[in-house]
Scaffold this motif. Structure first.
Motif, mmCIF file in Angstrom:
data_model
loop_
_atom_site.group_PDB
_atom_site.id
_atom_site.type_symbol
_atom_site.label_atom_id
_atom_site.label_comp_id
_atom_site.label_asym_id
_atom_site.label_seq_id
_atom_site.Cartn_x
_atom_site.Cartn_y
_atom_site.Cartn_z
ATOM 1 N N ASP A 1 36.066 49.845 54.284
ATOM 2 C CA ASP A 1 36.267 48.436 54.632
ATOM 3 C C ASP A 1 36.549 47.625 53.375
ATOM 4 O O ASP A 1 35.700 47.523 52.488
ATOM 5 N N LEU A 2 37.744 47.061 53.306
ATOM 6 C CA LEU A 2 38.148 46.256 52.154
ATOM 7 C C LEU A 2 38.456 44.841 52.595
ATOM 8 O O LEU A 2 38.923 44.621 53.710
ATOM 9 N N THR A 3 38.216 43.886 51.703
ATOM 10 C CA THR A 3 38.677 42.531 51.960
ATOM 11 C C THR A 3 40.195 42.490 51.771
ATOM 12 O O THR A 3 40.795 43.428 51.237
ATOM 13 N N SER A 4 40.812 41.401 52.192
ATOM 14 C CA SER A 4 42.264 41.288 52.068
ATOM 15 C C SER A 4 42.719 41.388 50.618
ATOM 16 O O SER A 4 43.712 42.053 50.301
ATOM 17 N N ARG B 1 36.265 49.926 42.870
ATOM 18 C CA ARG B 1 35.716 51.179 42.346
ATOM 19 C C ARG B 1 34.452 51.583 43.099
ATOM 20 O O ARG B 1 34.255 52.754 43.433
ATOM 21 N N LYS B 2 33.593 50.625 43.357
ATOM 22 C CA LYS B 2 32.349 50.932 44.060
ATOM 23 C C LYS B 2 32.627 51.416 45.479
ATOM 24 O O LYS B 2 31.995 52.356 45.960
ATOM 25 N N CYS C 1 39.327 56.912 40.787
ATOM 26 C CA CYS C 1 40.787 56.872 40.830
ATOM 27 C C CYS C 1 41.414 55.673 40.129
ATOM 28 O O CYS C 1 42.614 55.677 39.849
ATOM 29 N N ILE C 2 40.652 54.640 39.840
ATOM 30 C CA ILE C 2 41.216 53.481 39.148
ATOM 31 C C ILE C 2 40.814 53.549 37.680
ATOM 32 O O ILE C 2 39.639 53.446 37.342
ATOM 33 N N LYS C 3 41.802 53.754 36.845
ATOM 34 C CA LYS C 3 41.551 53.940 35.421
ATOM 35 C C LYS C 3 41.812 52.643 34.653
ATOM 36 O O LYS C 3 42.731 51.879 34.992
#
Length: 234
Positions: free
Chosen positions: A159-162, A208-209, A216-218
Motif C-alpha cells: 500500500d503506497l500513497t499517491s 524503502r521501509k 532496491c532503492i540505492k
C-alpha cells in the motif's frame, strides 16, 4: 461520484464546501471530531480525506498517523500554520498534499482532483490483478502496474500513497538511471505542489521501509537515487 471526508472542527466550513464540491461531482461529508471521522472511515467507503491540523482530541498529524496504519486513502492536510516544518511532518506521516489556510475552495478541489486522478481507482489488494497489464513493469521481486497504480512485492500488495507510487514509478521507468533530487522535483512537482528537496528524502525513506526486505532503492552520494533491480520481461 467520488466521496470525500472532511475532518475539521469548524462548523461553518462544511456546508459551503459541500455545496461547492457538488459542482465538481464530489460528495463531501463533514466530521467535526477525529473520533467521528475515524468511525466514518472505518464504516463507510471514501475516496479521499481532508484533515485539519488543529483539531480537538488529537491533532491532524496524529490523526494522519492513525489513518495510515489502517488505510492508504489519499490525504490532503489543512492548517493555518504555513511553516515548512509542518509540511515535512505531514509528508513524513503519509499525507499526499498540503494546503495552508486560508485557501480558495477551487484550490482545494484541484488538490483533491489531483490525488484522485493519480490514484486512478487503485484501492490496494482488491485492485491488484494476477495477470500483467500492458505497461506493467516487472522486476525481480517487484511488480508495478501503472494502470491500476498497484505494487506487488514478492506477490504481496504494497500500500503506497499517491506520492510514493509516483516516485517509485519514476525510478522504475528508467531503472538503473540515477535521478537527482532536482530531477525528481521537476518530474513530480506538477502533481504535488508541496514537494521540495527535503520531501524527496522523506518519501524515499518511506518507500524503502514499505519495500523491505527488498533493498532496491540505492543512494549515490551527492548524485541521487536509482532503482537497482533486474528487469524481467512481462
Amino acid at each position: 461520484m467520488h466521496r470525500v471526508l472532511l475532518i475539521d472542527d469548524d462548523e461553518q466550513l462544511g456546508p459551503p464546501l459541500t455545496t461547492y464540491f457538488q459542482r465538481f461531482e464530489l460528495a463531501l461529508t463533514h466530521a467535526l471530531r477525529p473520533s467521528e471521522g475515524l468511525a466514518r472511515l472505518r464504516a463507510e467507503a471514501f475516496d479521499a480525506a481532508i484533515l485539519d491540523v488543529m483539531l480537538p482530541e488529537m491533532d491532524g498529524f496524529e490523526l494522519c498517523r492513525t489513518i495510515r496504519k489502517e488505510s492508504d486513502i489519499p490525504i490532503v492536510m489543512l492548517t493555518a500554520r504555513g511553516d515548512v516544518m509542518d509540511r515535512v511532518v505531514g509528508l513524513e506521516l503519509g499525507a499526499d498534499a498540503y494546503l495552508p489556510k486560508p485557501f480558495e475552495p477551487r484550490e482545494l478541489v484541484a488538490h483533491i482532483q489531483t490525488v484522485l486522478r493519480r490514484r486512478n481507482g487503485g484501492n490496494g489488494p482488491a485492485s491488484a490483478a494476477p495477470v500483467a497489464e500492458p505497461g506493467t513493469l516487472m522486476f525481480d521481486g517487484l511488480t508495478i502496474d501503472p494502470t491500476r497504480r498497484s505494487v506487488l512485492r514478492g506477490g504481496e500488495t504494497v500500500d503506497l500513497t499517491s506520492t510514493e507510487f509516483d516516485l517509485l514509478h519514476l525510478l522504475a521507468r528508467d531503472a538503473g538511471r540515477v535521478f537527482s533530487r532536482d530531477d525528481i522535483l521537476n518530474q513530480l512537482r506538477g502533481h504535488e505542489a508541496d514537494l521540495y528537496t527535503r520531501a524527496v528524502d522523506i518519501v524515499i525513506s518511506r518507500l524503502r521501509k514499505k519495500l523491505e526486505p527488498l533493498d532496491c532503492i540505492k543512494t549515490l552520494r551527492n548524485a541521487g537515487y536509482s532503482l537497482a533491480l533486474p528487469r524481467i520481461a512481462p
